[in-house]
Design an enzyme around this catalytic site. Structure first.
Site, mmCIF file in Angstrom:
data_model
loop_
_atom_site.group_PDB
_atom_site.id
_atom_site.type_symbol
_atom_site.label_atom_id
_atom_site.label_comp_id
_atom_site.label_asym_id
_atom_site.label_seq_id
_atom_site.Cartn_x
_atom_site.Cartn_y
_atom_site.Cartn_z
ATOM 1 N N VAL A 145 0.837 -1.202 0.000
ATOM 2 C CA VAL A 145 0.000 0.000 0.000
ATOM 3 C C VAL A 145 0.872 1.253 0.000
ATOM 4 O O VAL A 145 0.644 2.184 -0.773
ATOM 5 C CB VAL A 145 -0.978 -0.003 1.192
ATOM 6 N N TYR A 146 1.881 1.283 0.859
ATOM 7 C CA TYR A 146 2.787 2.433 0.917
ATOM 8 C C TYR A 146 3.446 2.670 -0.442
ATOM 9 O O TYR A 146 3.455 3.803 -0.956
ATOM 10 C CB TYR A 146 3.852 2.206 1.985
ATOM 11 N N GLN A 147 3.993 1.604 -1.041
ATOM 12 C CA GLN A 147 4.659 1.742 -2.333
ATOM 13 C C GLN A 147 3.682 2.214 -3.409
ATOM 14 O O GLN A 147 4.025 3.044 -4.255
ATOM 15 C CB GLN A 147 5.281 0.409 -2.745
ATOM 16 N N THR A 149 0.953 4.029 -3.018
ATOM 17 C CA THR A 149 0.603 5.443 -2.846
ATOM 18 C C THR A 149 1.741 6.333 -3.322
ATOM 19 O O THR A 149 1.505 7.365 -3.969
ATOM 20 C CB THR A 149 0.272 5.770 -1.379
ATOM 21 N N LYS A 150 2.964 5.952 -3.031
ATOM 22 C CA LYS A 150 4.099 6.772 -3.461
ATOM 23 C C LYS A 150 4.270 6.735 -4.975
ATOM 24 O O LYS A 150 4.631 7.742 -5.600
ATOM 25 C CB LYS A 150 5.373 6.307 -2.757
#
Length: 244
Positions: A145-147, A149-150
């Protein structure tokens, strides 16, 4: 000439280091953050050139109110640095609704909301800097999820460059590597942190052996990008820590 620089997620880490650096060099800085006590402490430490404004970048109303507050003091914004983000490792199969939605709203929608509200205060020569992560192109486990979004913010940066180039507003994407400063803590559930570390080792990434840089070191890059001559533009930069 002194600039007015707005920084999200400015209560700790890179955001605070940037605010301190710019203010010490004569710029006016606006520190945005969800926890007012953190940004207020940081602003008080920096001095008269710093203004703390409470802002949850994931809330459209909060972002609107924050930029309306900024406009009371600063007629224009020279630089917006979208730095705020949630970093929490988890497997998607185990993720709660809040873990997914909070990350997407803060990390991806947040920069969009801030850019939308900042643009009426920006003029030709202004600059938007979006901070993303080296992890976008790395095989990190538990960071889907973090990757994502970035990666979305990087696509947003490209779109904003195309959309705003005619207005004379530059847009730069800076990928940040692993950074550290004394006193910074990682507020992640210990079990989740342990699972992340073990999964990373299984994937061939030993987090304890990776080189790590200081937040202060990264501020040199932001300073250089902001001070580019008017006839130059840097669309994207990748920062990676290295062993000194």
């Amino acid at each position: 000439m002194s600039k007015t620089i707005v920084i999200t997620g400015a209560g700790v880490g890179l955001g605070r280091a940037l605010a301190r650096r710019f203010a010490n060099e004569g710029d006016h800085v606006v520190l945005l953050g969800r926890t007012f006590s953190k940004i207020k402490d940081a602003a008080d430490d920096i001095g008269d050139r710093a203004l703390a404004v409470k802002c949850d970048v994931g809330s459209p109303d909060s972002v609107r109110e924050a930029f309306a507050e900024i406009a009371k003091t600063h007629k224009t914004i020279d630089v917006l640095i979208n730095n705020a983000a949630l970093f929490e490792p988890f497997k998607i199969a185990d993720a709660t609704d809040d873990q997914i939605l909070n990350a997407v709203i803060t990390n991806l929608a947040g920069p969009m909301l801030c850019v939308r509200e900042a643009l009426p205060l920006m003029v030709k020569g202004s600059h938007i800097i979006n901070v993303t992560s080296e992890s976008v192109d790395m095989h990190f486990p538990h960071l889907s999820v973090y990757q994502s979004t970035k990666a979305g913010v990087e696509r947003f940066s490209k779109s904003m460059h195309q959309e705003l180039e005619g207005d004379g507003i530059r847009v730069t994407n800076i990928r940040a590597g692993q950074m550290f400063e004394e006193g910074k803590t990682w507020d992640v559930d210990p079990e989740a942190r342990k699972a992340f570390g073990m999964a990373a080792i299984a994937a061939g990434i030993n987090l304890l052996e990776r080189p790590i840089s200081q937040f202060e070191s990264a501020t040199d890059v932001f300073r250089a990008v902001i001070d580019l001559p008017a006839d130059l533009h840097v669309a994207a930069m990748n920062l990676h820590a290295r062993s000194a």
